[in-house]
Write a protein that holds these residues in place. Structure first.
Motif, PDB file in Angstrom:
ATOM      1  N   PHE A 243      -7.508  -3.343   4.537  1.00  0.00           N
ATOM      2  CA  PHE A 243      -7.590  -4.621   3.954  1.00  0.00           C
ATOM      3  C   PHE A 243      -8.977  -5.475   3.905  1.00  0.00           C
ATOM      4  CE2 PHE A 243      -3.199  -4.243   4.502  1.00  0.00           C
ATOM      5  CZ  PHE A 243      -2.575  -4.917   3.439  1.00  0.00           C
ATOM      6  N   ARG A 244      -9.362  -5.741   2.770  1.00  0.00           N
ATOM      7  CA  ARG A 244     -10.925  -6.456   2.488  1.00  0.00           C
ATOM      8  C   ARG A 244     -10.358  -7.649   1.776  1.00  0.00           C
ATOM      9  NH1 ARG A 244     -11.620  -2.897   5.788  1.00  0.00           N
ATOM     10  NH2 ARG A 244     -12.946  -1.611   5.861  1.00  0.00           N
ATOM     11  N   VAL A 245     -10.846  -8.908   2.241  1.00  0.00           N
ATOM     12  CA  VAL A 245     -10.821 -10.020   1.309  1.00  0.00           C
ATOM     13  C   VAL A 245     -12.179 -10.495   0.785  1.00  0.00           C
ATOM     14  CG1 VAL A 245     -10.146 -12.576   1.727  1.00  0.00           C
ATOM     15  CG2 VAL A 245      -8.901 -10.963   2.901  1.00  0.00           C
TER      16      VAL A 245
ATOM     17  N   SER B 121       0.846  -1.039  -0.008  1.00  0.00           N
ATOM     18  CA  SER B 121       0.053   0.075  -0.020  1.00  0.00           C
ATOM     19  C   SER B 121       0.781   1.188   0.085  1.00  0.00           C
ATOM     20  CB  SER B 121      -0.721  -0.124   1.265  1.00  0.00           C
ATOM     21  OG  SER B 121      -0.304   0.118   2.402  1.00  0.00           O
TER      22      SER B 121
ATOM     23  N   LEU C  95      -4.255 -15.077   2.243  1.00  0.00           N
ATOM     24  CA  LEU C  95      -3.438 -13.787   2.136  1.00  0.00           C
ATOM     25  C   LEU C  95      -2.796 -13.509   3.522  1.00  0.00           C
ATOM     26  CD1 LEU C  95      -3.290 -10.770   1.138  1.00  0.00           C
ATOM     27  CD2 LEU C  95      -5.640 -10.129   2.360  1.00  0.00           C
TER      28      LEU C  95
ATOM     29  N   VAL D 276      -0.983 -10.608   5.851  1.00  0.00           N
ATOM     30  CA  VAL D 276      -0.930  -9.224   5.910  1.00  0.00           C
ATOM     31  C   VAL D 276       0.151  -8.796   7.059  1.00  0.00           C
ATOM     32  CG1 VAL D 276      -2.100  -7.082   6.554  1.00  0.00           C
ATOM     33  CG2 VAL D 276      -3.481  -8.897   5.581  1.00  0.00           C
TER      34      VAL D 276
ATOM     35  N   LEU E   7      -7.092  -9.080  -3.397  1.00  0.00           N
ATOM     36  CA  LEU E   7      -6.666  -8.122  -2.188  1.00  0.00           C
ATOM     37  C   LEU E   7      -7.130  -6.742  -2.413  1.00  0.00           C
ATOM     38  CD1 LEU E   7      -5.010  -7.351   0.489  1.00  0.00           C
ATOM     39  CD2 LEU E   7      -3.190  -7.272  -1.253  1.00  0.00           C
ATOM     40  N   GLU E   8      -7.957  -6.250  -1.664  1.00  0.00           N
ATOM     41  CA  GLU E   8      -8.254  -4.922  -1.838  1.00  0.00           C
ATOM     42  C   GLU E   8      -8.082  -3.936  -0.706  1.00  0.00           C
ATOM     43  OE1 GLU E   8     -12.606  -2.558  -1.542  1.00  0.00           O
ATOM     44  OE2 GLU E   8     -12.780  -4.567  -2.033  1.00  0.00           O
ATOM     45  N   THR E   9      -7.426  -2.997  -0.911  1.00  0.00           N
ATOM     46  CA  THR E   9      -7.004  -1.846   0.111  1.00  0.00           C
ATOM     47  C   THR E   9      -7.880  -0.814  -0.107  1.00  0.00           C
ATOM     48  OG1 THR E   9      -5.232  -0.894  -1.135  1.00  0.00           O
ATOM     49  CG2 THR E   9      -4.519  -2.924   0.299  1.00  0.00           C
TER      50      THR E   9
ATOM     51  N   GLY F  49       0.736  -6.920   1.715  1.00  0.00           N
ATOM     52  CA  GLY F  49       0.326  -8.050   1.621  1.00  0.00           C
ATOM     53  C   GLY F  49       0.703  -9.167   0.752  1.00  0.00           C
TER      54      GLY F  49
ATOM     55  N   THR G 218      -2.906   0.493  -4.481  1.00  0.00           N
ATOM     56  CA  THR G 218      -1.625  -0.479  -4.289  1.00  0.00           C
ATOM     57  C   THR G 218      -0.899  -0.562  -5.540  1.00  0.00           C
ATOM     58  OG1 THR G 218      -2.943  -2.381  -4.856  1.00  0.00           O
ATOM     59  CG2 THR G 218      -2.974  -1.821  -2.653  1.00  0.00           C
TER      60      THR G 218
END
Length: 181
Positions: free
Chosen positions: A158-160, A37, A54, A56, A167-169, A43, A173
């Motif tokens: 972070f979201r999975v 990020s 994932l 982190v 990987l979504e931040t 990640g 990213t």
């Protein structure tokens, strides 16, 4: 130092007791991609037994100094594994975040986010919800509070996705392929 980081990532994936060459080979096998990020938090997209995991990176403050860790997350948003480290916590007390594999294993299977994406994984003095809470290290309340804050701060970005493949931040990213050594 790079080998130590790789070993810590593997520890969070419940892969331990490897020498240097074994750790290098296993890391190259399981870590597929590294993302960073804007704030520098990393990640690692991994694959274990055909399952997307994932990992982190986390950083925070303990009682006497910095603490860090890696949390491995399964496709359902639950903890697959955990590894924590410290710079200078008290031996036999706060140092247990690193020294006690049994304490680290208490995180396995805990739910990380609620349906709104809020971090609900926590370290507490009294566990009321075993699905999301881990009992603090006895005699190390401030270090345990530091781990709790580190989890909340580090995981909120972070979201999975349910399929575990993305990987979504919250931040943008940059994605880099992990080089095979």
């Amino acid at each position: 130092m790079a080998l130590d980081v790789k070993k810590q990532i593997l520890y969070s994936l419940n892969i331990r007791d490897l020498d240097g060459a074994e750790a290098e080979a296993k890391y190259a096998e399981v870590v597929k991609e590294e993302k960073e990020s804007e704030s520098g938090q990393k990640g690692y997209e991994c694959q274990i037994d055909g399952k997307d995991i994932l990992v982190v990176s986390l950083k925070g403050m303990g009682l006497w100094g910095g603490i860090s860790g890696y949390l491995a997350i399964d496709p359902e948003g639950k903890v697959y594994g955990a590894y924590f480290n410290h710079d200078s916590e008290t031996a036999g007390l706060g140092a247990e975040i690193k020294d006690s594999q049994e304490w680290q294993e208490r995180f396995i299977g805990k739910q990380i986010w609620d349906e709104q994406g809020n971090v609900i994984l926590s370290v507490v003095k009294k566990v009321d919800n075993p699905a999301t809470q881990v009992d603090c290290v006895t005699g190390a309340t401030l270090t345990s509070n530091g781990v709790d804050a580190m989890l909340k701060d580090g995981l909120k970005a972070f979201r999975v996705y349910v399929d575990g493949k993305q990987l979504e931040t919250v931040e943008n990213t940059d994605s880099t392929k992990v080089e095979e050594e």
